[in-house]
Design a protein around this motif. Structure first.
Motif, PDB file in Angstrom:
ATOM      1  N   ASP A 123       0.828  -1.208   0.000  1.00  0.00           N
ATOM      2  CA  ASP A 123       0.000   0.000   0.000  1.00  0.00           C
ATOM      3  C   ASP A 123       0.861   1.257   0.000  1.00  0.00           C
ATOM      4  OD1 ASP A 123      -2.335  -1.535   0.017  1.00  0.00           O
ATOM      5  OD2 ASP A 123      -2.370  -1.612   2.210  1.00  0.00           O
ATOM      6  N   SER A 124       1.959   1.238   0.747  1.00  0.00           N
ATOM      7  CA  SER A 124       2.865   2.384   0.750  1.00  0.00           C
ATOM      8  C   SER A 124       4.230   1.975   1.275  1.00  0.00           C
ATOM      9  CB  SER A 124       2.298   3.541   1.581  1.00  0.00           C
ATOM     10  OG  SER A 124       2.280   3.204   2.948  1.00  0.00           O
ATOM     11  N   ILE A 125       5.221   2.752   0.875  1.00  0.00           N
ATOM     12  CA  ILE A 125       6.600   2.560   1.339  1.00  0.00           C
ATOM     13  C   ILE A 125       7.062   3.893   1.897  1.00  0.00           C
ATOM     14  CG2 ILE A 125       8.974   2.056   0.676  1.00  0.00           C
ATOM     15  CD1 ILE A 125       7.863   0.319  -1.607  1.00  0.00           C
ATOM     16  N   ASP A 126       7.608   3.850   3.111  1.00  0.00           N
ATOM     17  CA  ASP A 126       8.115   5.051   3.761  1.00  0.00           C
ATOM     18  C   ASP A 126       9.499   4.734   4.301  1.00  0.00           C
ATOM     19  OD1 ASP A 126       8.194   7.616   4.825  1.00  0.00           O
ATOM     20  OD2 ASP A 126       6.211   7.470   5.727  1.00  0.00           O
ATOM     21  N   GLU A 127      10.068   5.652   5.032  1.00  0.00           N
ATOM     22  CA  GLU A 127      11.390   5.420   5.612  1.00  0.00           C
ATOM     23  C   GLU A 127      11.413   5.968   7.026  1.00  0.00           C
ATOM     24  OE1 GLU A 127      16.076   5.967   4.378  1.00  0.00           O
ATOM     25  OE2 GLU A 127      14.548   7.026   3.243  1.00  0.00           O
ATOM     26  N   TYR A 128      11.961   5.172   7.944  1.00  0.00           N
ATOM     27  CA  TYR A 128      12.162   5.602   9.322  1.00  0.00           C
ATOM     28  C   TYR A 128      13.656   5.767   9.537  1.00  0.00           C
ATOM     29  CZ  TYR A 128      12.907   5.534  14.296  1.00  0.00           C
ATOM     30  OH  TYR A 128      13.332   5.867  15.555  1.00  0.00           O
ATOM     31  N   ARG A 129      14.046   6.894  10.100  1.00  0.00           N
ATOM     32  CA  ARG A 129      15.459   7.146  10.393  1.00  0.00           C
ATOM     33  C   ARG A 129      15.620   7.420  11.873  1.00  0.00           C
ATOM     34  NH1 ARG A 129      18.104  10.210   5.358  1.00  0.00           N
ATOM     35  NH2 ARG A 129      16.945   9.129   3.748  1.00  0.00           N
ATOM     36  N   GLY A 130      16.098   6.414  12.573  1.00  0.00           N
ATOM     37  CA  GLY A 130      16.354   6.535  13.998  1.00  0.00           C
ATOM     38  C   GLY A 130      17.766   6.071  14.265  1.00  0.00           C
ATOM     39  N   LYS A 131      17.944   5.253  15.319  1.00  0.00           N
ATOM     40  CA  LYS A 131      19.265   4.677  15.560  1.00  0.00           C
ATOM     41  C   LYS A 131      19.687   3.844  14.356  1.00  0.00           C
ATOM     42  CE  LYS A 131      18.778   4.561  20.551  1.00  0.00           C
ATOM     43  NZ  LYS A 131      18.557   3.726  21.728  1.00  0.00           N
ATOM     44  N   GLU A 132      18.713   3.187  13.741  1.00  0.00           N
ATOM     45  CA  GLU A 132      18.895   2.478  12.478  1.00  0.00           C
ATOM     46  C   GLU A 132      17.859   3.012  11.509  1.00  0.00           C
ATOM     47  OE1 GLU A 132      19.844  -1.949  11.851  1.00  0.00           O
ATOM     48  OE2 GLU A 132      18.963  -1.849  13.864  1.00  0.00           O
ATOM     49  N   SER A 133      18.180   3.002  10.227  1.00  0.00           N
ATOM     50  CA  SER A 133      17.204   3.411   9.217  1.00  0.00           C
ATOM     51  C   SER A 133      16.528   2.168   8.649  1.00  0.00           C
ATOM     52  CB  SER A 133      17.886   4.177   8.090  1.00  0.00           C
ATOM     53  OG  SER A 133      18.323   5.421   8.561  1.00  0.00           O
ATOM     54  N   TYR A 134      15.224   2.272   8.461  1.00  0.00           N
ATOM     55  CA  TYR A 134      14.434   1.164   7.934  1.00  0.00           C
ATOM     56  C   TYR A 134      13.539   1.655   6.805  1.00  0.00           C
ATOM     57  CZ  TYR A 134      15.444  -1.463  12.223  1.00  0.00           C
ATOM     58  OH  TYR A 134      16.059  -2.121  13.250  1.00  0.00           O
ATOM     59  N   ALA A 135      13.318   0.790   5.837  1.00  0.00           N
ATOM     60  CA  ALA A 135      12.218   0.984   4.909  1.00  0.00           C
ATOM     61  C   ALA A 135      10.988   0.468   5.645  1.00  0.00           C
ATOM     62  CB  ALA A 135      12.447   0.191   3.627  1.00  0.00           C
ATOM     63  N   VAL A 136       9.913   1.225   5.619  1.00  0.00           N
ATOM     64  CA  VAL A 136       8.680   0.845   6.305  1.00  0.00           C
ATOM     65  C   VAL A 136       7.624   0.600   5.235  1.00  0.00           C
ATOM     66  CG1 VAL A 136       6.938   1.522   7.998  1.00  0.00           C
ATOM     67  CG2 VAL A 136       9.308   2.296   8.274  1.00  0.00           C
ATOM     68  N   VAL A 137       7.100  -0.622   5.217  1.00  0.00           N
ATOM     69  CA  VAL A 137       6.147  -1.008   4.178  1.00  0.00           C
ATOM     70  C   VAL A 137       4.814  -1.347   4.823  1.00  0.00           C
ATOM     71  CG1 VAL A 137       5.645  -2.634   2.323  1.00  0.00           C
ATOM     72  CG2 VAL A 137       8.010  -1.920   2.741  1.00  0.00           C
ATOM     73  N   PHE A 138       3.765  -0.683   4.345  1.00  0.00           N
ATOM     74  CA  PHE A 138       2.401  -1.015   4.725  1.00  0.00           C
ATOM     75  C   PHE A 138       1.815  -1.843   3.595  1.00  0.00           C
ATOM     76  CE2 PHE A 138       3.149   2.995   6.911  1.00  0.00           C
ATOM     77  CZ  PHE A 138       2.623   2.765   8.163  1.00  0.00           C
TER      78      PHE A 138
END
Length: 159
Positions: free
Chosen positions: A53-68
């Motif tokens: 449905d969507s792809i986003d990005e989280y940037r914290g201690k580690e960066s992740y691709a976030v997929v819904f």
């Protein structure tokens, strides 16, 4: 003569600036498309998600691709992915994004929400909300993904 020379120099400088802006924009867009394609490959290879449905990005201690998305059974799911790591969870067990938005609007009525993405830190899953207040300060709020309780918050002042 001098007016033509100055006009010519200005025209050349404007063309150079426009070319540089075009190159920068196309590089950013191309990089984003590459990111999307890479994440789609990870999803296909390493998850049960059949509909993205969507792809986003989280940037914290580690960066992740976030997929819904949804799995084969149609259950809403979320996945956090890196090159080495895949973490999945059911989204129907999470506090809805809309509920978190309402809490933020209630607690920070004068602020503008600039971002909202599910984050991951170790085993802790949360909604990270970024907002800017009327003084220009950025607030980062972490709400537990499952119960909506505030976990952490911090403020960065503009320089």
């Amino acid at each position: 003569m001098i007016v033509r020379f100055i006009t010519g120099v200005i025209a050349v400088l404007l063309l150079i600036a426009a070319g540089w802006a075009y190159h920068l924009t196309s590089s950013v867009i191309g990089g984003r498309e590459d990111f999307q394609l890479q994440v789609q490959g990870w999803v296909q290879e390493r998850t049960t998600i059949t509909q993205i449905d969507s792809i986003d990005e989280y940037r914290g201690k580690e960066s992740y691709a976030v997929v819904f998305g949804k799995n084969e059974a149609g259950t809403p799911v979320i996945a956090w992915l890196t090159e080495e790591k895949t973490v999945m969870d059911r989204l129907d067990l999470a506090v809805p994004k809309e509920n978190v938005e309402e809490a933020v609007k209630r607690d920070y009525p004068q602020a503008v929400v600039t971002g909202m993405v599910p984050g991951l830190d170790g085993e802790q899953r949360f909604w990270e909300v970024t907002l800017q207040d009327h003084d220009g300060r950025f607030h980062y709020l972490h709400y537990d993904l499952y119960n909506g309780q505030i976990l952490t918050s911090y403020v960065l002042s503009p320089v």
